[in-house]
Design a protein around this motif. Structure first.
Motif, PDB file in Angstrom:
ATOM      1  N   THR A 121      -4.112   7.460   1.227  1.00  0.00           N
ATOM      2  CA  THR A 121      -2.755   7.095   1.648  1.00  0.00           C
ATOM      3  C   THR A 121      -2.486   5.647   1.235  1.00  0.00           C
ATOM      4  OG1 THR A 121      -3.046   8.524   3.556  1.00  0.00           O
ATOM      5  CG2 THR A 121      -1.168   7.019   3.624  1.00  0.00           C
ATOM      6  N   LEU A 122      -3.508   4.825   1.377  1.00  0.00           N
ATOM      7  CA  LEU A 122      -3.325   3.409   1.015  1.00  0.00           C
ATOM      8  C   LEU A 122      -3.223   3.250  -0.504  1.00  0.00           C
ATOM      9  CD1 LEU A 122      -5.905   1.714   3.452  1.00  0.00           C
ATOM     10  CD2 LEU A 122      -3.431   1.914   3.744  1.00  0.00           C
ATOM     11  N   ILE A 123      -4.162   3.859  -1.216  1.00  0.00           N
ATOM     12  CA  ILE A 123      -4.145   3.770  -2.691  1.00  0.00           C
ATOM     13  C   ILE A 123      -4.237   5.192  -3.253  1.00  0.00           C
ATOM     14  CG2 ILE A 123      -5.184   2.775  -4.763  1.00  0.00           C
ATOM     15  CD1 ILE A 123      -6.401   0.587  -3.113  1.00  0.00           C
ATOM     16  N   PRO A 124      -3.095   5.797  -3.533  1.00  0.00           N
ATOM     17  CA  PRO A 124      -3.135   7.150  -4.087  1.00  0.00           C
ATOM     18  C   PRO A 124      -3.431   7.119  -5.594  1.00  0.00           C
ATOM     19  CG  PRO A 124      -0.860   6.459  -3.617  1.00  0.00           C
ATOM     20  CD  PRO A 124      -1.738   5.296  -3.278  1.00  0.00           C
ATOM     21  N   ALA A 125      -3.742   8.268  -6.143  1.00  0.00           N
ATOM     22  CA  ALA A 125      -3.974   8.336  -7.598  1.00  0.00           C
ATOM     23  C   ALA A 125      -2.638   8.353  -8.328  1.00  0.00           C
ATOM     24  CB  ALA A 125      -4.737   9.610  -7.926  1.00  0.00           C
ATOM     25  N   THR A 126      -2.631   7.814  -9.547  1.00  0.00           N
ATOM     26  CA  THR A 126      -1.500   8.063 -10.446  1.00  0.00           C
ATOM     27  C   THR A 126      -2.110   8.562 -11.752  1.00  0.00           C
ATOM     28  OG1 THR A 126      -1.529   5.860 -11.395  1.00  0.00           O
ATOM     29  CG2 THR A 126      -0.102   6.181  -9.476  1.00  0.00           C
ATOM     30  N   GLU A 160       1.937   8.007   5.405  1.00  0.00           N
ATOM     31  CA  GLU A 160       2.357   6.590   5.330  1.00  0.00           C
ATOM     32  C   GLU A 160       3.120   6.198   6.590  1.00  0.00           C
ATOM     33  OE1 GLU A 160       4.390   5.291   1.758  1.00  0.00           O
ATOM     34  OE2 GLU A 160       2.879   6.226   0.478  1.00  0.00           O
ATOM     35  N   HIS A 214      -7.106   5.377 -10.428  1.00  0.00           N
ATOM     36  CA  HIS A 214      -7.921   6.163  -9.498  1.00  0.00           C
ATOM     37  C   HIS A 214      -7.371   6.095  -8.078  1.00  0.00           C
ATOM     38  CE1 HIS A 214     -11.151   6.180 -12.477  1.00  0.00           C
ATOM     39  NE2 HIS A 214     -10.904   4.887 -12.648  1.00  0.00           N
ATOM     40  N   LEU A 237       0.675   5.667   9.499  1.00  0.00           N
ATOM     41  CA  LEU A 237      -0.084   4.410   9.407  1.00  0.00           C
ATOM     42  C   LEU A 237       0.824   3.199   9.654  1.00  0.00           C
ATOM     43  CD1 LEU A 237      -2.611   4.776   6.439  1.00  0.00           C
ATOM     44  CD2 LEU A 237      -3.049   4.918   8.882  1.00  0.00           C
ATOM     45  N   GLU A 238       2.012   3.289   9.124  1.00  0.00           N
ATOM     46  CA  GLU A 238       2.948   2.175   9.305  1.00  0.00           C
ATOM     47  C   GLU A 238       3.263   1.971  10.793  1.00  0.00           C
ATOM     48  OE1 GLU A 238       5.646   2.184   5.991  1.00  0.00           O
ATOM     49  OE2 GLU A 238       7.143   1.276   7.327  1.00  0.00           O
ATOM     50  N   GLN A 292       1.817  12.835   1.789  1.00  0.00           N
ATOM     51  CA  GLN A 292       1.667  11.374   1.646  1.00  0.00           C
ATOM     52  C   GLN A 292       2.711  10.604   2.449  1.00  0.00           C
ATOM     53  OE1 GLN A 292      -0.526   9.349  -0.061  1.00  0.00           O
ATOM     54  NE2 GLN A 292       0.633   7.428  -0.115  1.00  0.00           N
ATOM     55  N   TRP A 318       0.866  -1.180   0.000  1.00  0.00           N
ATOM     56  CA  TRP A 318       0.000   0.000   0.000  1.00  0.00           C
ATOM     57  C   TRP A 318       0.907   1.235   0.000  1.00  0.00           C
ATOM     58  CZ3 TRP A 318       0.653   3.152   4.281  1.00  0.00           C
ATOM     59  CH2 TRP A 318       1.203   2.568   5.429  1.00  0.00           C
ATOM     60  N   GLY A 319       0.317   2.383  -0.319  1.00  0.00           N
ATOM     61  CA  GLY A 319       1.107   3.613  -0.318  1.00  0.00           C
ATOM     62  C   GLY A 319       1.562   3.983  -1.716  1.00  0.00           C
TER      63      GLY A 319
END
Ligand SMILES: Cc1cc2nc3c(=O)[nH]c(=O)nc-3n(C[C@H](O)[C@H](O)[C@H](O)COP(=O)(O)OP(=O)(O)OC[C@H]3O[C@@H](n4cnc5c(N)ncnc54)[C@H](O)[C@@H]3O)c2cc1C
Ligand code: SF4
Lengths: 535, 147
Positions: B19-24, B72, B28, B75-76, B68, A372-373
């Protein structure tokens, strides 16, 4: 008022369906009680975009996660491995992968050959004609001539397509001079009546809308033409009733919570290695305070799962492992036998596993989860469609402390105590896993994998529930004889994977069903089949 | 704020998800795809909700305002003291994200993966080629007859 029957079978799974079919076809009057209901193959989530989510939630093979009303919970807090099973007509074959190897001749003589475990009171060759009937009933695709087995009857359906990942692995096996062979799969590769040839959709564990993958609801039950068989679904047996030396019938609870009793001349249990042990322990009475058929104190003991590790290769080019039956392509038995120089007894099967869809890839069903991240998408596209895995399916030896007992606290929704599993991976199995991991890494490297990931114990791979009511000739150390007849009760039979004495390192269902068919003949006093007498 | 969001404000949820799945450029971000109430319901399958609430209470108030890499790291760190809760959050986020038609269609654009369910069409694979077994067919029997 009690109703009565000649043979009362508990459980309509792999073994229960086979035994009921054989008894009924031979003219016996049979009642089957199954705590689940029918699952329509056409209701498979594989027809919807949410298929992968269903796989990880509502259709998860772990009853503690899916929490279906047909299930019972299992306390696995003291187990290295979580049991996976399904409760329905078809039993756990509703979810299974249909990899269909037989145990090998030497698996029945582990004590004599390798000095561990116990020998079985029957041999591969005693089961051979029943393997053959079962193969016909389930429908098996495969390739003749595997040097790992004595000759088997001609496979009339071609082996499944290997897929790009398995082709790379097979070529690597060849270069390393290791055995491999396309698996026997209980999956049709040619149409057969209402069952259509497999179209390689992938998630067999979600049910097969084409009925290509055998599950006993679409095989044995669709072939049952006898009017002498009665199936009662959503009938949860809470106790087997008995008097000293014999059983008299059962008590069951229906979906509305109403209790019923059925008297029976004979009771046949096929509830699997967890469900059957639980039921016997629940059925204690004044004359058998430790549980029914348990004077040996072996009921629930010797639980074996086949501890499994998984080694996954990531390839730079796409191998599209989401195509094809996930559990079935090729296997290797190169490291199956004991080699004393390795520091452990027995060995492992390497089963090539294809791969997963997007969600399974992200969750890392076969490998570590996608990061993730900020690196998430890069990691995802590096894995999805680019992996192939090989299991280390290890031998698991019987150990009395690995067992099923009754949970003192957890109950199902009818208030019946749930089973509790206590299981630790043995030192021998751990050594096999570690050895197999290194072998599989070398194979995947040879196959061209650019990255290799290891799950050193798949804790969710408790698919094979074996050994908890083992067979043997000695009533002091075993629960049933070679025909599944309980030593303690003249009219009680057990025919599921619980009766395994040892388990080899191969998926058990073909052998479970052959044992059940043979037991049915013995119950009826019919002559046992020998090879070539197969009807 | 409402209970189906475990009492957490929406902007905080969104920044956790992204934060877990950011956009690129062609993927999405998670918050575009995931309905928070659905995520909470899904997590109840696999996680103890009380622990989850405690986990979120540990987040700093300015979580959605920091960058970001700082998010991260937080959360980590939380995941170290409560790995099961972080795993459940990731699991539910992935479960919803990777079942969503918009995400599947992006994956299809990026890889050619089919946008339809596995059935009824299935996939075409090359039939098994027996010639590949040449070497193994020459092997002697590998099973032991125990007599
Ligand atoms: C995801 C998954 C994948 C698998 N893949 C493979 C594979 O590729 N190859 C292989 O060989 N094996 C595989 N297996 C294992 C295989 O499914 C089992 O070995 C097989 O189904 C066991 O047969 P059984 O008859 O002993 O038990 P089951 O098939 O589990 O049947 C037991 C039945 O008894 C019923 N029952 C239990 N207790 C009661 C009660 N008290 N009252 C009424 N009914 C009761 C249950 O509801 C159930 O329907 C897999 C299993 C799973 C879960
Ligand atoms: S891969 Fe084949 S056997 Fe498995 S579910 Fe799909 S069609 Fe059925």
């Amino acid at each position: 008022m009690k109703s009565t029957c000649q043979y009362l079978v508990i459980g309509a799974g792999a073994a229960g369906s086979a035994v009921a079919w054989r008894l009924a076809e031979k003219g016996a009057e049979v009642t089957v009680l199954e705590q689940g209901g029918w699952v329509a193959p056409e209701s498979s989530p594989s027809l919807t975009l949410g298929w992968e989510r269903a796989r990880h939630r509502t259709h998860h093979p772990n009853p503690n996660i899916r929490r279906n009303s047909w299930d019972y919970p299992i306390d696995d807090s003291d187990s290295d491995i979580s049991p996976m099973l399904y409760n329905a007509v078809g039993g756990s074959t509703i979810h299974w992968g249909a990899h269909f190897p037989r145990l090998k001749p030497e698996d029945f003589r582990v004590k004599s050959l390798d000095g561990v475990g116990e020998d079985w009171p029957l041999s591969y060759f005693d089961l051979e004609p029943y393997f053959e009937i079962n193969d016909q009933m389930m429908g098996v695709a495969g390739q003749d001539g595997d040097p790992a087995y004595p000759p088997k009857p001609h496979r009339t359906m071609p082996a499944l397509p290997m897929g790009a990942g398995a082709e790379k692995i097979a070529a690597a096996y060849d270069r390393l001079n290791y055995h491999w062979w396309p698996v026997d799969a209980a999956i049709l590769t040619a149409d057969r009546g209402a069952r259509l040839a497999c179209n390689n959709c992938g998630p067999c564990d979600l049910g097969c809308p084409r009925k290509s993958r055998a599950s006993t609801d679409v095989t044995y039950w669709s072939d049952l033409h006898s009017s002498k068989i009665r199936l009662i679904t959503e009938a949860r047996v809470s106790k087997i009733n008995s008097e000293p030396g014999r059983v008299t019938g059962v008590t069951y609870i229906d979906a509305q919570g109403i209790t019923h009793e059925i008297a029976a001349d004979n009771v046949v249990i096929a509830g699997n290695g967890v469900g059957t042990a639980r039921l016997l322990l629940l059925s204690s009475a004044e004359w058998c305070p430790q549980g029914l058929a348990n004077s040996s104190d072996q009921v629930g003991r010797n639980l074996m799962f086949h501890p499994t590790a998984l080694v996954t290769g990531i390839f730079s080019e796409a191998v599209d492992g989401f195509k094809g039956p996930f559990a079935c392509s090729i296997y290797s038995q190169e490291f199956y036998k004991t080699d004393p120089s390795r520091g452990f007894v027995r060995g492992f099967q390497g089963q090539t596993i294809r791969s997963d869809g997007p969600l399974g890839s992200a969750l890392g069903t076969y490998t570590s989860p996608v990061k993730w991240g900020s690196q998430h998408h890069e990691d995802f596209y590096g894995q999805f469609g680019h992996t192939a895995s090989i299991t280390v399916t290890s031998e698991d030896l019987p150990e009395a402390h690995n067992r099923v007992t009754l949970s003192p606290t957890l109950k199902d929704h009818f208030g019946i105590p749930a089973p509790k599993i206590t299981y630790r991976v043995s030192e021998n199995s751990r050594k096999i896993l570690d050895f197999g991991i290194e072998i599989n890494k070398a194979v995947l490297q040879e196959a061209g994998a650019t990255d290799i990931r290891v799950v050193d114990l798949v804790t969710s791979a408790g698919f094979h529930l074996l050994g908890t009511t083992r067979m043997g000739s000695d009533p002091q150390t075993s629960v049933v004889d070679q025909f599944g007849k309980a030593h303690d009760c003249e009219n009680l039979f057990i025919v599921d994977g619980g009766v395994f004495v040892t388990v080899g390192a191969l998926n058990p269902t073909s052998t479970i069903q052959a044992i059940a068919l043979r037991a049915a003949d013995a119950m009826l006093g019919a002559p046992l089949l020998k090879v070539a007498e197969n009807e | 704020m409402n209970n189906s969001m475990l009492g957490m404000p929406e902007h905080l949820w969104k920044s956790i998800l992204d934060t877990l799945i950011p956009a690129t450029s062609n993927n999405h971000e998670a918050s575009k795809i995931i309905v928070i109430e659905e995520l909470v319901t899904d997590m109840s399958y696999i996680s103890d909700m009380k622990r989850l609430k405690l986990f979120f209470e540990e987040l700093p108030e300015n979580f959605s305002k920091i960058d970001q890499s700082a998010r991260e790291a937080i959360l980590e760190n939380l995941g170290k003291s409560s790995p099961e809760t972080l795993d459940a959050l990731i699991n539910a986020t992935y479960a919803i994200y990777y079942s969503h038609p918009a995400v599947l269609s992006t994956i299809s654009e990026n890889t050619g993966y089919s946008t339809t369910a596995p059935q009824p069409n299935g996939y075409v694979l090359k039939p098994f080629d027996e010639r590949l077994l040449k070497k193994n067919k020459e092997r002697p029997a590998m099973w032991r007859d125990p007599g």
